[in-house]
Design a protein around this motif. Structure first.
Motif, PDB file in Angstrom:
ATOM      1  N   ALA A  43       0.853  -1.203   0.000  1.00 13.61           N
ATOM      2  CA  ALA A  43       0.000   0.000   0.000  1.00 13.61           C
ATOM      3  C   ALA A  43       0.882   1.244   0.000  1.00 13.61           C
ATOM      4  O   ALA A  43       0.607   2.228  -0.695  1.00 13.61           O
ATOM      5  CB  ALA A  43      -0.922  -0.003   1.216  1.00 13.61           C
ATOM      6  N   PHE A  44       1.976   1.211   0.760  1.00 12.69           N
ATOM      7  CA  PHE A  44       2.867   2.380   0.838  1.00 12.69           C
ATOM      8  C   PHE A  44       3.550   2.622  -0.497  1.00 12.69           C
ATOM      9  O   PHE A  44       3.651   3.755  -0.977  1.00 12.69           O
ATOM     10  CB  PHE A  44       3.912   2.174   1.937  1.00 12.69           C
ATOM     11  CG  PHE A  44       4.779   3.394   2.186  1.00 12.69           C
ATOM     12  CD1 PHE A  44       6.143   3.377   1.885  1.00 12.69           C
ATOM     13  CD2 PHE A  44       4.237   4.562   2.710  1.00 12.69           C
ATOM     14  CE1 PHE A  44       6.940   4.496   2.114  1.00 12.69           C
ATOM     15  CE2 PHE A  44       5.026   5.688   2.946  1.00 12.69           C
ATOM     16  CZ  PHE A  44       6.384   5.655   2.635  1.00 12.69           C
ATOM     17  N   CYS A 116      14.350   6.048   7.796  1.00 12.63           N
ATOM     18  CA  CYS A 116      14.805   6.355   6.433  1.00 12.63           C
ATOM     19  C   CYS A 116      15.090   5.061   5.679  1.00 12.63           C
ATOM     20  O   CYS A 116      15.857   4.209   6.148  1.00 12.63           O
ATOM     21  CB  CYS A 116      16.076   7.202   6.485  1.00 12.63           C
ATOM     22  SG  CYS A 116      16.717   7.580   4.836  1.00 12.63           S
ATOM     23  N   LEU A 117      14.452   4.918   4.526  1.00 12.25           N
ATOM     24  CA  LEU A 117      14.650   3.710   3.716  1.00 12.25           C
ATOM     25  C   LEU A 117      16.049   3.687   3.096  1.00 12.25           C
ATOM     26  O   LEU A 117      16.537   2.636   2.706  1.00 12.25           O
ATOM     27  CB  LEU A 117      13.599   3.668   2.586  1.00 12.25           C
ATOM     28  CG  LEU A 117      12.159   3.445   3.063  1.00 12.25           C
ATOM     29  CD1 LEU A 117      11.173   3.755   1.953  1.00 12.25           C
ATOM     30  CD2 LEU A 117      11.991   2.004   3.550  1.00 12.25           C
ATOM     31  N   THR A 133       9.500  15.454   2.687  1.00 12.91           N
ATOM     32  CA  THR A 133      10.394  15.763   3.811  1.00 12.91           C
ATOM     33  C   THR A 133      11.723  15.016   3.678  1.00 12.91           C
ATOM     34  O   THR A 133      11.715  13.784   3.557  1.00 12.91           O
ATOM     35  CB  THR A 133       9.717  15.348   5.140  1.00 12.91           C
ATOM     36  OG1 THR A 133       8.379  15.838   5.144  1.00 12.91           O
ATOM     37  CG2 THR A 133      10.479  15.879   6.333  1.00 12.91           C
ATOM     38  N   PRO A 134      12.859  15.719   3.680  1.00  7.64           N
ATOM     39  CA  PRO A 134      14.148  15.013   3.564  1.00  7.64           C
ATOM     40  C   PRO A 134      14.510  14.324   4.878  1.00  7.64           C
ATOM     41  O   PRO A 134      14.119  14.770   5.947  1.00  7.64           O
ATOM     42  CB  PRO A 134      15.139  16.143   3.241  1.00  7.64           C
ATOM     43  CG  PRO A 134      14.500  17.389   3.737  1.00  7.64           C
ATOM     44  CD  PRO A 134      13.020  17.182   3.711  1.00  7.64           C
ATOM     45  N   SER A 143      12.327   9.343   1.155  1.00  8.82           N
ATOM     46  CA  SER A 143      12.930   8.117   1.712  1.00  8.82           C
ATOM     47  C   SER A 143      12.437   7.819   3.129  1.00  8.82           C
ATOM     48  O   SER A 143      12.801   6.812   3.711  1.00  8.82           O
ATOM     49  CB  SER A 143      14.453   8.270   1.754  1.00  8.82           C
ATOM     50  OG  SER A 143      14.793   9.282   2.692  1.00  8.82           O
ATOM     51  N   LEU A 144      11.607   8.713   3.683  1.00  2.00           N
ATOM     52  CA  LEU A 144      11.130   8.479   5.058  1.00  2.00           C
ATOM     53  C   LEU A 144       9.818   7.706   5.056  1.00  2.00           C
ATOM     54  O   LEU A 144       8.923   7.977   4.252  1.00  2.00           O
ATOM     55  CB  LEU A 144      10.938   9.823   5.778  1.00  2.00           C
ATOM     56  CG  LEU A 144      12.216  10.584   6.124  1.00  2.00           C
ATOM     57  CD1 LEU A 144      11.863  11.961   6.695  1.00  2.00           C
ATOM     58  CD2 LEU A 144      13.076   9.806   7.121  1.00  2.00           C
ATOM     59  N   ARG A 145       9.713   6.745   5.961  1.00  2.00           N
ATOM     60  CA  ARG A 145       8.455   5.986   6.163  1.00  2.00           C
ATOM     61  C   ARG A 145       8.156   5.960   7.653  1.00  2.00           C
ATOM     62  O   ARG A 145       9.047   6.154   8.492  1.00  2.00           O
ATOM     63  CB  ARG A 145       8.558   4.564   5.627  1.00  2.00           C
ATOM     64  CG  ARG A 145       9.607   3.676   6.275  1.00  2.00           C
ATOM     65  CD  ARG A 145       9.412   2.216   5.933  1.00  2.00           C
ATOM     66  NE  ARG A 145       8.445   1.590   6.869  1.00  2.00           N
ATOM     67  CZ  ARG A 145       8.122   0.297   6.817  1.00  2.00           C
ATOM     68  NH1 ARG A 145       8.639  -0.492   5.897  1.00  2.00           N
ATOM     69  NH2 ARG A 145       7.267  -0.230   7.697  1.00  2.00           N
TER      70      ARG A 145
END
Ligand code: BV8
Length: 231
Positions: A43-44, A116-117, A133-134, A143-145
């Motif tokens: 889903a993400f 962060c992925l 958002t960095p 890259s953030l989850r």
């Protein structure tokens, strides 16, 4: 005298009286979608903004709720207990933390953290999270989850959990329906020496696996049980 070792597992039911809805209470739906379909890596990947929205709403809700008598009773028990003690929660809210629990594992992650992925850094996160958002560490965008364990992902700290279950003398499950694995299987992973107790509003999927099961609200059952065991 060596004090017995206690392991406690909590689920959404312990936070219900603080005003946080349980998963299956409202049919487990969010925007008419099953939570099991929203809380997944697929889903993400397919629609990150929609999944960010789901968690941003729940993260914001934390500002309007506070720990209840059940959260506080468990924190008091931990402070008073002389033997080994571990509180494992399936909940991603911060109510056990705010009640003062220290020996606490969030096996499904935490709403108030982002990961962060790209660099793997885990950051405290109270505001909204989005794709733009960095990462504060590697400055990579998109890259953030949420630092949340989704369906199909391995829960956190499983080795520590499995050892604690094997060694414990008392396993207490509070406010969980026993639908979600591996947490629902913990009652079958304790050693032969352990006594198992369930404190829950309704019968769960695993009630029959417990030596003892009490029916009622967490804010009634948990303080009474803590009083009983502290004596
Ligand atoms: C994994 C974070 C393996 C997200 C959550 C079959 C098909 C497909 C999948 C599976 C399957 N069988 C097993 C699986 C795997 C799946 C699973 O169990 N699915 C279920 C739906 C069948 N599990 C997983 O995917 C897990 N990972 O198995 O990995 C693996 C192996 C190798 C390599 C990689 C992976 C990961 C599961 C984690 C999912 N994330 N949370 C988010 O929060 O958004 S789970 C989610 O459900 C919450 O954490 C929640 O806490 C948890 C469990 O729900 P409950 O807490 O029990 O809440 P619920 O509403 O159900 O019940 C509340 C209870 O409280 C009720 O009983 C009610 O009576 C009671 N209550 C209400 N009010 C009160 C009360 N009690 C007392 N007082 C009150 N006032």
């Amino acid at each position: 005298m060596v004090r017995p070792s206690i392991v406690i597992l909590t689920g959404a039911g312990i936070s219900a009286e603080s005003g946080l809805s349980t998963f299956r209470g409202n049919g487990g739906l969010w925007e008419d979608r099953r939570v099991e379909e929203v809380a997944t890596p697929e889903a993400f990947a397919a629609d990150p903004d929609s999944v960010h929205r789901f968690y941003n709403l729940r993260r914001a809700q934390l500002r309007d709720v506070k720990p209840n008598a059940a959260h506080h009773a468990l924190a008091e028990l931990e402070r008073a207990w002389k033997g080994p003690f571990l509180l494992i929660t399936q909940n991603v809210d911060d109510l056990h933390d705010r009640a003062g629990s220290q020996r606490l594992l969030h096996m499904h992650g935490e709403l108030r953290k982002a990961r962060c992925l790209r660099c793997g850094a885990i950051h405290p996160w109270d505001g909204a999270l989005d794709q733009a958002t960095p990462c504060p560490s590697c400055h990579q965008r998109s890259s953030l989850r949420p630092h949340i364990v989704w369906f199909g992902e391995m829960p956190l700290d499983m080795e520590r959990i499995e050892l604690a279950l094997y060694l414990c003398d008392l396993f207490v499950s509070i406010g969980t329906s026993g639908n979600v694995y591996p947490a629902a299987g913990f009652v079958q992973q304790v050693g032969a020496q352990a006594h198992t107790l369930e404190l829950n509003l309704d019968a769960s999927q695993t009630t029959s696996l417990f030596h003892e099961s009490r029916r009622g609200k967490a804010t009634d059952l948990v303080p009474a049980w803590v009083q009983e065991i502290s004596g």
